[in-house]
Scaffold this motif. Structure first.
Motif, mmCIF file in Angstrom:
data_model
loop_
_atom_site.group_PDB
_atom_site.id
_atom_site.type_symbol
_atom_site.label_atom_id
_atom_site.label_comp_id
_atom_site.label_asym_id
_atom_site.label_seq_id
_atom_site.Cartn_x
_atom_site.Cartn_y
_atom_site.Cartn_z
ATOM 1 N N SER A 106 0.821 -1.210 0.000
ATOM 2 C CA SER A 106 0.000 0.000 0.000
ATOM 3 C C SER A 106 0.855 1.260 0.000
ATOM 4 N N ALA A 107 2.089 1.140 0.507
ATOM 5 C CA ALA A 107 2.998 2.279 0.578
ATOM 6 C C ALA A 107 4.400 1.753 0.854
ATOM 7 N N ALA A 108 5.393 2.608 0.677
ATOM 8 C CA ALA A 108 6.765 2.231 0.990
ATOM 9 C C ALA A 108 6.909 1.999 2.494
ATOM 10 N N GLY A 109 7.866 1.148 2.867
ATOM 11 C CA GLY A 109 8.089 0.877 4.282
ATOM 12 C C GLY A 109 9.080 -0.236 4.501
ATOM 13 N N THR A 110 9.097 -0.745 5.734
ATOM 14 C CA THR A 110 10.009 -1.812 6.136
ATOM 15 C C THR A 110 9.200 -2.993 6.653
ATOM 16 N N VAL A 111 9.546 -4.186 6.195
ATOM 17 C CA VAL A 111 8.848 -5.397 6.632
ATOM 18 C C VAL A 111 9.239 -5.702 8.076
ATOM 19 N N VAL A 112 8.228 -5.784 8.960
ATOM 20 C CA VAL A 112 8.487 -6.090 10.369
ATOM 21 C C VAL A 112 8.070 -7.508 10.736
ATOM 22 N N ARG A 113 7.210 -8.107 9.931
ATOM 23 C CA ARG A 113 6.837 -9.503 10.122
ATOM 24 C C ARG A 113 6.602 -10.150 8.760
ATOM 25 N N SER A 114 7.133 -11.352 8.598
ATOM 26 C CA SER A 114 6.873 -12.182 7.427
ATOM 27 C C SER A 114 6.921 -13.611 7.944
ATOM 28 N N ALA A 115 5.743 -14.201 8.164
ATOM 29 C CA ALA A 115 5.686 -15.455 8.906
ATOM 30 C C ALA A 115 4.455 -16.265 8.518
ATOM 31 N N TYR A 116 4.359 -17.456 9.111
ATOM 32 C CA TYR A 116 3.186 -18.315 8.933
ATOM 33 C C TYR A 116 2.494 -18.457 10.272
ATOM 34 N N ASP A 117 1.203 -18.131 10.307
ATOM 35 C CA ASP A 117 0.385 -18.180 11.519
ATOM 36 C C ASP A 117 -0.681 -19.251 11.300
ATOM 37 N N ALA A 118 -0.381 -20.477 11.707
ATOM 38 C CA ALA A 118 -1.225 -21.625 11.369
ATOM 39 C C ALA A 118 -2.651 -21.486 11.875
ATOM 40 N N GLY A 119 -2.834 -20.902 13.059
ATOM 41 C CA GLY A 119 -4.164 -20.821 13.644
ATOM 42 C C GLY A 119 -4.934 -19.571 13.294
ATOM 43 N N GLY A 120 -4.386 -18.748 12.387
ATOM 44 C CA GLY A 120 -5.063 -17.503 12.068
ATOM 45 C C GLY A 120 -4.759 -16.993 10.677
ATOM 46 N N TYR A 121 -3.744 -16.121 10.565
ATOM 47 C CA TYR A 121 -3.461 -15.419 9.328
ATOM 48 C C TYR A 121 -2.893 -16.286 8.199
ATOM 49 N N GLY A 122 -2.372 -17.479 8.512
ATOM 50 C CA GLY A 122 -1.638 -18.228 7.492
ATOM 51 C C GLY A 122 -0.379 -17.456 7.136
ATOM 52 N N ASN A 123 0.022 -17.474 5.860
ATOM 53 C CA ASN A 123 1.144 -16.644 5.425
ATOM 54 C C ASN A 123 0.730 -15.178 5.507
ATOM 55 N N TYR A 124 1.494 -14.386 6.257
ATOM 56 C CA TYR A 124 1.147 -12.973 6.374
ATOM 57 C C TYR A 124 2.401 -12.114 6.393
ATOM 58 N N ILE A 125 2.221 -10.868 6.011
ATOM 59 C CA ILE A 125 3.299 -9.879 5.982
ATOM 60 C C ILE A 125 2.778 -8.608 6.643
ATOM 61 N N GLU A 126 3.604 -8.020 7.506
ATOM 62 C CA GLU A 126 3.257 -6.753 8.143
ATOM 63 C C GLU A 126 4.348 -5.741 7.819
ATOM 64 N N ILE A 127 3.951 -4.559 7.374
ATOM 65 C CA ILE A 127 4.895 -3.542 6.923
ATOM 66 C C ILE A 127 4.701 -2.271 7.745
ATOM 67 N N ALA A 128 5.816 -1.706 8.238
ATOM 68 C CA ALA A 128 5.788 -0.449 8.977
ATOM 69 C C ALA A 128 6.024 0.705 8.014
ATOM 70 N N HIS A 129 5.206 1.754 8.149
ATOM 71 C CA HIS A 129 5.283 2.908 7.261
ATOM 72 C C HIS A 129 5.696 4.189 7.979
ATOM 73 N N GLY A 130 6.029 4.086 9.265
ATOM 74 C CA GLY A 130 6.442 5.257 10.036
ATOM 75 C C GLY A 130 5.327 5.828 10.882
ATOM 76 N N ASP A 131 5.708 6.471 11.998
ATOM 77 C CA ASP A 131 4.767 7.143 12.900
ATOM 78 C C ASP A 131 3.696 6.191 13.435
ATOM 79 N N GLY A 132 4.060 4.924 13.652
ATOM 80 C CA GLY A 132 3.127 3.964 14.233
ATOM 81 C C GLY A 132 2.161 3.325 13.260
ATOM 82 N N TRP A 133 2.276 3.662 11.971
ATOM 83 C CA TRP A 133 1.371 3.101 10.963
ATOM 84 C C TRP A 133 1.942 1.829 10.349
ATOM 85 N N HIS A 134 1.096 0.786 10.289
ATOM 86 C CA HIS A 134 1.455 -0.477 9.657
ATOM 87 C C HIS A 134 0.319 -0.899 8.719
ATOM 88 N N THR A 135 0.632 -1.761 7.763
ATOM 89 C CA THR A 135 -0.387 -2.494 7.014
ATOM 90 C C THR A 135 -0.073 -3.975 7.125
#
Length: 206
Positions: A106-135
């Motif tokens: 959705s925007a430029a940033g840094t990957v803070v999580r890239s993992a597999y969550d078997a009981g929920g998200y499955g393969n998921y990625i979380e990206i930090a965009h600054g000032d406390g904002w993540h997608t």
């Protein structure tokens, strides 16, 4: 997983509002208590309310629809959606038409999580965009980035899948401020319509 048919493509700054989800829509199972998704759902209600009130009156980062330009995706939520009503499930076409479709940042940033969550998200990625904002992008077929990778506002990070605790392929998407899922907004003026479904199209940073 409710999967509405798509209509005519809409511009990023416009919404195609369809009727609300029916009570008979298929629900995804509840996430396992130990999953990252379940941990995220356990944010105290008072904190969530305070952050959402702050966000409503504050400037937000410019976040794009997480797909390629020219594709119209249908987004919807529902009561009981984990970890928050403000998360959005995005579908393209019908059935499994969207399985394997590219997912972009959705925007430029840094990957803070890239993992597999078997009981929920499955393969998921979380990206930090600054000032406390993540997608966050979940139920992916694969993950094309690792923790600490820097991404641009148009990087492809994976493909739509059906991994984790789901009943059908789709992209589970969240906009997050200080650990709280908030109402999603695309571009400068397109607020997600809750519960939806409504159509969303990316027109820039493709």
């Amino acid at each position: 997983m409710f999967r509405p048919a798509l209509g005519v493509a809409v511009a990023l700054a416009a919404l195609t509002i369809a009727p609300a989800l029916s009570a008979s829509a298929v629900q995804d199972p509840a996430p396992a208590p130990s999953s990252y998704e379940a941990q995220r759902a356990a944010v105290p209600a008072a904190k969530a309310a305070a952050v959402r009130a702050q966000v409503a009156a504050a400037e937000r980062p410019l976040l794009r629809v997480p797909f390629r330009c020219g594709e119209t995706w249908s987004g919807a939520s529902r009561v009981g959606h984990s970890p928050s009503y403000y998360a959005v499930d995005l579908n393209w076409g019908s059935g499994s038409d969207d399985l394997g479709k590219p997912v972009k940042t959705s925007a430029a940033g840094t990957v803070v999580r890239s993992a597999y969550d078997a009981g929920g998200y499955g393969n998921y990625i979380e990206i930090a965009h600054g000032d406390g904002w993540h997608t966050l992008y979940a139920h992916l077929q694969d993950r094309g980035v690792a923790v600490n990778d820097h991404v641009t506002d148009s990087s492809q990070i994976g493909h739509v899948g059906g991994t984790g605790n789901v009943t059908a392929p789709h992209l589970h998407y969240e906009q997050i401020k200080d650990g709280v899922v908030v109402a999603a907004k695309f571009g400068t003026s397109t607020w997600v319509a809750y519960p939806g479904p409504a159509g969303y199209t990316r027109t820039r940073d493709c």
